[in-house]
Design an enzyme around this catalytic site. Structure first.
Site, PDB file in Angstrom:
ATOM      1  N   THR A 198      12.362   8.744   2.576  1.00 40.70           N
ATOM      2  CA  THR A 198      11.734   9.210   3.819  1.00 40.70           C
ATOM      3  C   THR A 198      12.706   9.890   4.763  1.00 40.70           C
ATOM      4  OG1 THR A 198      10.307   8.550   5.668  1.00 40.70           O
ATOM      5  CG2 THR A 198      12.073   7.045   5.098  1.00 40.70           C
ATOM      6  N   ARG A 199      12.153  10.770   5.573  1.00 43.98           N
ATOM      7  CA  ARG A 199      12.863  11.352   6.727  1.00 43.98           C
ATOM      8  C   ARG A 199      11.932  11.308   7.932  1.00 43.98           C
ATOM      9  NH1 ARG A 199      13.262  16.716   5.726  1.00 43.98           N
ATOM     10  NH2 ARG A 199      11.912  16.443   3.944  1.00 43.98           N
ATOM     11  N   ASN A 200      10.953  10.390   7.876  1.00 45.12           N
ATOM     12  CA  ASN A 200       9.908  10.348   8.896  1.00 45.12           C
ATOM     13  C   ASN A 200       9.747   8.970   9.499  1.00 45.12           C
ATOM     14  OD1 ASN A 200       8.351  12.850   9.305  1.00 45.12           O
ATOM     15  ND2 ASN A 200       8.140  12.774   7.082  1.00 45.12           N
ATOM     16  N   GLY A 294       5.132  11.794  -3.693  1.00 43.29           N
ATOM     17  CA  GLY A 294       3.855  12.259  -3.161  1.00 43.29           C
ATOM     18  C   GLY A 294       3.742  13.771  -3.275  1.00 43.29           C
ATOM     19  N   ARG A 295       2.944  14.310  -2.376  1.00 49.57           N
ATOM     20  CA  ARG A 295       2.712  15.751  -2.358  1.00 49.57           C
ATOM     21  C   ARG A 295       3.955  16.466  -1.835  1.00 49.57           C
ATOM     22  NH1 ARG A 295       0.473  19.951   0.326  1.00 49.57           N
ATOM     23  NH2 ARG A 295      -1.208  20.992  -0.807  1.00 49.57           N
ATOM     24  N   ASP A 296       4.329  17.567  -2.499  1.00 47.68           N
ATOM     25  CA  ASP A 296       5.414  18.443  -2.051  1.00 47.68           C
ATOM     26  C   ASP A 296       6.714  17.663  -1.769  1.00 47.68           C
ATOM     27  OD1 ASP A 296       6.305  21.001  -1.647  1.00 47.68           O
ATOM     28  OD2 ASP A 296       5.936  20.986   0.512  1.00 47.68           O
ATOM     29  N   ALA A 298      10.313  16.762  -1.392  1.00 47.64           N
ATOM     30  CA  ALA A 298      11.570  17.516  -1.225  1.00 47.64           C
ATOM     31  C   ALA A 298      11.379  19.022  -1.325  1.00 47.64           C
ATOM     32  CB  ALA A 298      12.631  17.052  -2.220  1.00 47.64           C
TER      33      ALA A 298
END
Ligand SMILES: [Zn+2]
Length: 426
Positions: A198-200, A294-296, A298
């Site tokens: 994660t980056r969120n 998940g979707r997209d 990286a």
């Protein structure tokens, strides 16, 4: 191809840290030529030294680089997808008198960081490298841009960390070496662990993504692995990311014995499927058995198919870490909560939970529904804005200029005279 089912990647956890004290590897450091390195290289030194990048023992040489670029394998045959390179200018090498066969001292924040035995100094065609790794030569792609920004030479060879950096609060609680994480997982009784990259700050979609992946993997635990590296304006501040994730556990949305938050010091390359493979290998080294994609994953812009990271593993041998492939989680008013693309039949009503929507809620001061963002998480985000973000949970100029760095170098006295040079220091 080599059997990749051993754990860690390559079979052995690489550890290249000089034992504490002034003898042994630290003796004679003062007489080595010194090469200052920038943030990215310093982070990668730390990762190599503690085995995050096992089986790498140093920065890549020409044959490994060429093999990684063309075949996605190291020369040894192990899968590897992202080049790990130390770039330097020929001018700088000439000034320092460094060449193959020499030992150099890499410095960071004006302190010794690691020694490197230089095996090779070489060049590589950057356009073909970009094409192979990123599938494009477009300099608007941030990974391609990073590639084009390399100096004109690469220096390869094994490194040894001689001065372990200090990890500053609040990250000190979350940064653990692969050895430490493996021990913690053992103590928790985890044998099946699913990694969440994660980056969120986690909204409800992320929370359910983790819960769904835990169920799908029949996992014992979830390891949140927050990527901490170069920041750009508009990103969530690092402090909010790790503290908000940990809050999900503290507040009981995950049981105490199934959820941990950790950090990975890494500058995203946005290499889409290749970066997905890299993320899987690093998390395998941390002791994870599963990795959610998940979707997209990286990805950036429109360079990769939204599910390219799902397909890439089909062409690879068993990496010893399994992919948990997930579709989207969204908010559905009819289901009256967070719903899964694979289950919810009201696709036309779906409301995006992506960061951009949540950001507008936070920035606009509107209280989001707890079904989209937990109140406890929002509280952490607001606290972090005050405490670390100069009033905002998002990276701004002030944060970039004045934040406390994630890692600081302790002072290490050297014996003997060093041949210092600071022209590459940034
Ligand atoms: Zn629905």
């Amino acid at each position: 191809m080599v059997d990749n089912s051993l754990s860690p990647h390559g079979g052995v956890l690489v550890e290249r840290v000089a034992p504490p004290g002034t003898s042994g590897d630290r003796a004679g450091l003062g007489s080595l030529p010194q090469l200052p390195v920038r943030d990215q290289i310093a982070r990668e030194c730390v990762n190599i030294a503690y085995g995050f990048f096992s089986p790498l023992e140093g920065f890549m040489g020409l044959s490994d680089l060429d093999s990684v670029a063309r075949e996605m394998t190291l020369e040894s045959g192990y899968i590897w997808s992202i080049p790990i390179l130390l770039d330097v200018s020929q001018d700088h090498l000439s000034v320092l008198g460094i060449g193959a066969g020499e030992r150099v001292l890499l410095t960071y924040q004006d302190q010794p960081l690691a020694t490197m035995d230089v095996w090779e100094v070489f060049t590589y065609d950057l356009e073909s490298l970009a094409q192979n790794v990123y599938g494009t030569t477009d300099s608007a792609h941030p990974g391609v841009q990073r590639t084009y920004n390399y100096h004109d030479r690469f220096m390869s060879g094994p490194i040894t960390l001689v001065n372990p950096p200090q990890i500053n609060p609040p990250f000190d609680r979350f940064w653990k070496t692969p050895r430490q994480l493996r021990q913690e997982m053992e103590d928790l009784g985890w044998s099946r662990v699913v990694a969440h990259q994660t980056r969120n700050v986690p909204h409800a979609g992320h929370e359910w993504l983790m819960k769904g992946a835990w169920l799908a993997a029949e996992a014992d635990g979830i390891l949140v692995s927050a990527v901490i590296g170069e920041k750009k304006t508009g990103d969530y501040i690092d402090e909010a990311i790790v503290l908000a994730h940990d809050r999900l556990r503290e507040a009981g949305f995950f049981r105490q014995d199934v959820h941990r938050t950790s950090t990975l010091l890494w500058d995203m390359r946005y290499a889409g499927p290749r970066e997905a493979v890299f993320h899987a290998l690093v998390r395998k080294n941390l002791g994870c058995t599963h990795h959610m994609f998940g979707r997209d994953h990286a990805g950036v812009g429109g360079y990769y198919d939204a599910y390219a990271a799902h397909k890439v593993f089909d062409q690879l041998p068993d990496l010893g870490i399994k992919s948990v492939l997930t579709l989207e989680w969204w908010y559905c008013p009819t289901c009256a909560g967070v719903a899964y693309e694979g289950l919810c039949g009201h696709q036309e009503q779906k409301q995006d939970l992506a960061g951009t929507l949540i950001r507008s809620i936070i920035q606009g001061g509107v209280e989001p529904a707890p079904t989209t963002l937990r109140r406890e998480v929002l509280e952490v985000v607001r606290d972090c804005a005050e405490k670390y973000g100069f009033g905002s949970p998002f990276v701004g100029e002030k944060y970039l200029a004045n934040r406390t760095p994630v890692m600081s170098m302790p002072k290490l006295e050297l014996n003997g005279e060093g041949a210092g040079c600071t022209c590459m220091d940034k």
